[in-house]
Design a protein around this motif. Structure first.
Motif, PDB file in Angstrom:
ATOM      1  N   MET A 255       4.300  44.097  24.749  1.00  0.00           N
ATOM      2  CA  MET A 255       5.502  44.571  25.344  1.00  0.00           C
ATOM      3  C   MET A 255       6.146  45.582  24.366  1.00  0.00           C
ATOM      4  O   MET A 255       6.921  46.567  25.178  1.00  0.00           O
ATOM      5  CB  MET A 255       6.538  43.439  25.567  1.00  0.00           C
ATOM      6  CG  MET A 255       6.098  42.507  26.874  1.00  0.00           C
ATOM      7  SD  MET A 255       6.250  43.238  28.464  1.00  0.00           S
ATOM      8  CE  MET A 255       7.933  43.790  28.469  1.00  0.00           C
ATOM      9  N   GLY A 256       5.831  45.620  23.263  1.00  0.00           N
ATOM     10  CA  GLY A 256       6.525  46.759  22.469  1.00  0.00           C
ATOM     11  C   GLY A 256       5.639  48.036  22.395  1.00  0.00           C
ATOM     12  O   GLY A 256       6.245  49.081  22.088  1.00  0.00           O
TER      13      GLY A 256
ATOM     14  N   ILE B 216      -1.386  44.711  31.141  1.00  0.00           N
ATOM     15  CA  ILE B 216      -1.088  43.445  30.340  1.00  0.00           C
ATOM     16  C   ILE B 216      -1.381  42.178  31.340  1.00  0.00           C
ATOM     17  O   ILE B 216      -2.144  41.380  30.918  1.00  0.00           O
ATOM     18  CB  ILE B 216       0.268  43.432  30.109  1.00  0.00           C
ATOM     19  CG1 ILE B 216       0.813  44.422  28.971  1.00  0.00           C
ATOM     20  CG2 ILE B 216       0.865  42.052  29.589  1.00  0.00           C
ATOM     21  CD1 ILE B 216       2.286  44.939  28.475  1.00  0.00           C
ATOM     22  N   VAL B 217      -1.081  42.226  32.388  1.00  0.00           N
ATOM     23  CA  VAL B 217      -1.219  41.275  33.304  1.00  0.00           C
ATOM     24  C   VAL B 217      -2.965  41.127  33.724  1.00  0.00           C
ATOM     25  O   VAL B 217      -3.239  39.862  33.410  1.00  0.00           O
ATOM     26  CB  VAL B 217      -0.547  41.417  34.650  1.00  0.00           C
ATOM     27  CG1 VAL B 217      -0.875  40.337  35.969  1.00  0.00           C
ATOM     28  CG2 VAL B 217       0.826  41.311  34.556  1.00  0.00           C
TER      29      VAL B 217
ATOM     30  N   LEU C  53       0.525  37.559  22.058  1.00  0.00           N
ATOM     31  CA  LEU C  53       0.097  38.742  22.367  1.00  0.00           C
ATOM     32  C   LEU C  53       0.584  39.478  23.476  1.00  0.00           C
ATOM     33  O   LEU C  53       0.717  40.714  23.605  1.00  0.00           O
ATOM     34  CB  LEU C  53      -1.468  38.887  22.804  1.00  0.00           C
ATOM     35  CG  LEU C  53      -2.451  38.049  21.822  1.00  0.00           C
ATOM     36  CD1 LEU C  53      -3.870  37.872  22.384  1.00  0.00           C
ATOM     37  CD2 LEU C  53      -2.704  39.143  20.569  1.00  0.00           C
ATOM     38  N   PHE C  54       1.302  38.924  24.136  1.00  0.00           N
ATOM     39  CA  PHE C  54       2.389  39.438  25.358  1.00  0.00           C
ATOM     40  C   PHE C  54       3.390  40.024  24.829  1.00  0.00           C
ATOM     41  O   PHE C  54       3.805  41.137  25.147  1.00  0.00           O
ATOM     42  CB  PHE C  54       2.621  38.367  26.535  1.00  0.00           C
ATOM     43  CG  PHE C  54       3.592  38.685  27.353  1.00  0.00           C
ATOM     44  CD1 PHE C  54       3.248  39.673  28.387  1.00  0.00           C
ATOM     45  CD2 PHE C  54       4.907  38.302  27.180  1.00  0.00           C
ATOM     46  CE1 PHE C  54       4.255  40.072  29.336  1.00  0.00           C
ATOM     47  CE2 PHE C  54       6.095  38.704  28.070  1.00  0.00           C
ATOM     48  CZ  PHE C  54       5.438  39.550  29.145  1.00  0.00           C
TER      49      PHE C  54
ATOM     50  N   THR D  94      12.068  40.445  24.478  1.00  0.00           N
ATOM     51  CA  THR D  94      10.962  39.320  25.243  1.00  0.00           C
ATOM     52  C   THR D  94      10.857  38.069  24.070  1.00  0.00           C
ATOM     53  O   THR D  94      10.788  37.082  24.690  1.00  0.00           O
ATOM     54  CB  THR D  94       9.866  40.079  25.155  1.00  0.00           C
ATOM     55  OG1 THR D  94       9.796  41.199  25.759  1.00  0.00           O
ATOM     56  CG2 THR D  94       8.352  39.351  25.769  1.00  0.00           C
ATOM     57  N   ASN D  95      10.923  38.498  22.841  1.00  0.00           N
ATOM     58  CA  ASN D  95      10.877  37.133  21.861  1.00  0.00           C
ATOM     59  C   ASN D  95      12.173  36.225  22.063  1.00  0.00           C
ATOM     60  O   ASN D  95      11.938  35.253  22.063  1.00  0.00           O
ATOM     61  CB  ASN D  95      10.925  37.553  20.509  1.00  0.00           C
ATOM     62  CG  ASN D  95      10.590  36.574  19.556  1.00  0.00           C
ATOM     63  OD1 ASN D  95       9.672  36.183  19.501  1.00  0.00           O
ATOM     64  ND2 ASN D  95      11.804  36.196  18.932  1.00  0.00           N
ATOM     65  N   TYR D  96      13.399  36.791  22.272  1.00  0.00           N
ATOM     66  CA  TYR D  96      14.596  36.169  22.606  1.00  0.00           C
ATOM     67  C   TYR D  96      14.454  35.332  23.735  1.00  0.00           C
ATOM     68  O   TYR D  96      14.670  34.077  23.965  1.00  0.00           O
ATOM     69  CB  TYR D  96      15.534  37.015  22.611  1.00  0.00           C
ATOM     70  CG  TYR D  96      17.300  36.425  22.928  1.00  0.00           C
ATOM     71  CD1 TYR D  96      17.897  35.776  21.883  1.00  0.00           C
ATOM     72  CD2 TYR D  96      17.483  36.445  24.318  1.00  0.00           C
ATOM     73  CE1 TYR D  96      18.865  35.119  22.205  1.00  0.00           C
ATOM     74  CE2 TYR D  96      18.896  35.982  24.441  1.00  0.00           C
ATOM     75  CZ  TYR D  96      19.453  35.268  23.566  1.00  0.00           C
ATOM     76  OH  TYR D  96      20.631  34.439  23.855  1.00  0.00           O
TER      77      TYR D  96
END
Length: 324
Positions: free
Chosen positions: A247-248, A105-106, A242-243, A310-312
């Motif tokens: 993460m999911g 991801i990074v 996209l991040f 992550t969204n929270y």
């Protein structure tokens, strides 16, 4: 007594509004029926492969027997989950899965955003050539990528070992040395996926209004200042979306990458074994469908929790950048 007529009027208004909404939806469907028909293959595919299998999640809580079927197989509660969590390899494969995905991801985000910005600065003459070179590996299957990797790393005829021998270095038996494989896996993943991610971010750059850059030029801003103050901030919503999606999938490894590229060599399991390859081998050797379903359910639940969390967190930091 006066409240009854009032309640009846409210009820009638709600029914009328409901009927009106239904008519509006039907008119909208009729107006765009061609688009809905075009979307049918995708809808049917998603229903068959994403929603229909949810009915069979009950297998995760049963000792599945083919002769008894799903309904007749005995219940075992959480025993299928215990099989995975109590195994000796559980800690290693979980660590590998999470660390590899975090690295992907990074690195993919940083490199693809950088390449997208560089492509954006290129002239149109060279742009198509670079796009093709970057995007081509994405279309190769992992089987083909595995053979390409073997052509480079084979102990006898591999290109890298031939170069080592030419310059007086000792050849390396790559498929028996686990310590090299974290770097090999990361490089192969980047080579295959960077092109697609770059084009996604390049598409985001194309959506940025050029007047921002024109105004910055008039104010005397340099290229780096425009990238820092205009490009990256305006591209940040796409990067964050996209991040969140990635993460999911942090508990789901790309099976082809970890199975075909290392050729499923047992010497490399400490560096290349992940949850998906472990479950596949367990299913192939033991044939325990309940255990495989349990691990898949576990991965999905953790993925859902990570996406929501992550969204929270992002919503708390910046509400405009959250997915919902």
């Amino acid at each position: 007594m006066q409240s009854k007529p009032l309640i009846n009027n409210v009820s009638k208004n709600i029914q009328k509004s409901h009927k009106k909404n239904k008519m509006t939806e039907w008119k909208y469907f009729k107006k765009n029926k061609e688009l809905f028909i075009l979307s049918l293959p995708g809808v049917i595919y998603t229903f068959i492969f994403a929603y229909l299998p949810l009915l069979f999640l009950v297998v995760a809580f049963k000792r599945f027997r083919f002769d008894l079927g799903i309904l007749g197989s005995p219940w075992v509660g959480l025993d299928n989950f215990k099989f995975f969590f109590t195994s000796q390899a559980a800690a290693i494969i979980t660590r590998n899965t999470v660390l590899y995905n975090l690295t992907f991801i990074v690195l993919t985000t940083v490199i693809s955003v950088t390449l997208a910005i560089l492509l954006n600065e290129m002239t149109s003459k060279w742009l198509k050539i670079h796009q093709t070179l970057l995007f081509l590996p994405y279309f190769l299957s992992w089987v083909v990528v595995g053979y390409i990797t073997q052509a480079f790393l084979d102990s006898k005829s591999g290109l890298i070992n031939q170069l080592f021998e030419t310059y007086g270095f000792s050849p390396v038996n790559w498929y028996q040395e686990a310590k090299y494989w974290p770097f090999i896996i990361i490089l192969v993943h980047l080579w295959k996926h960077i092109g697609f991610a770059t084009l996604v971010y390049y598409g985001g750059l194309m959506g940025i209004d050029s007047t921002y850059y024109e105004a910055a030029k008039i104010d005397g801003a340099s290229k780096w200042q425009m990238i820092k103050k205009i490009t990256i901030p305006l591209l940040m919503p796409l990067i964050i979306i996209l991040f969140i999606v990635d993460m999911g999938k942090i508990f789901r490894a790309e099976f082809g990458l970890f199975y075909f590229v290392p050729n499923d060599v047992s010497f490399l399991y400490s560096s290349t074994d992940v949850i998906d390859t472990y479950v596949y081998r367990s299913l192939r050797v033991v044939g325990d469908l309940g255990m495989a379903t349990a691990v898949g359910l576990y991965q999905s639940i953790i993925g859902l929790i990570l996406v929501v969390s992550t969204n929270y967190i992002i919503r708390k930091i910046n509400k405009d950048h959250a997915l919902w």
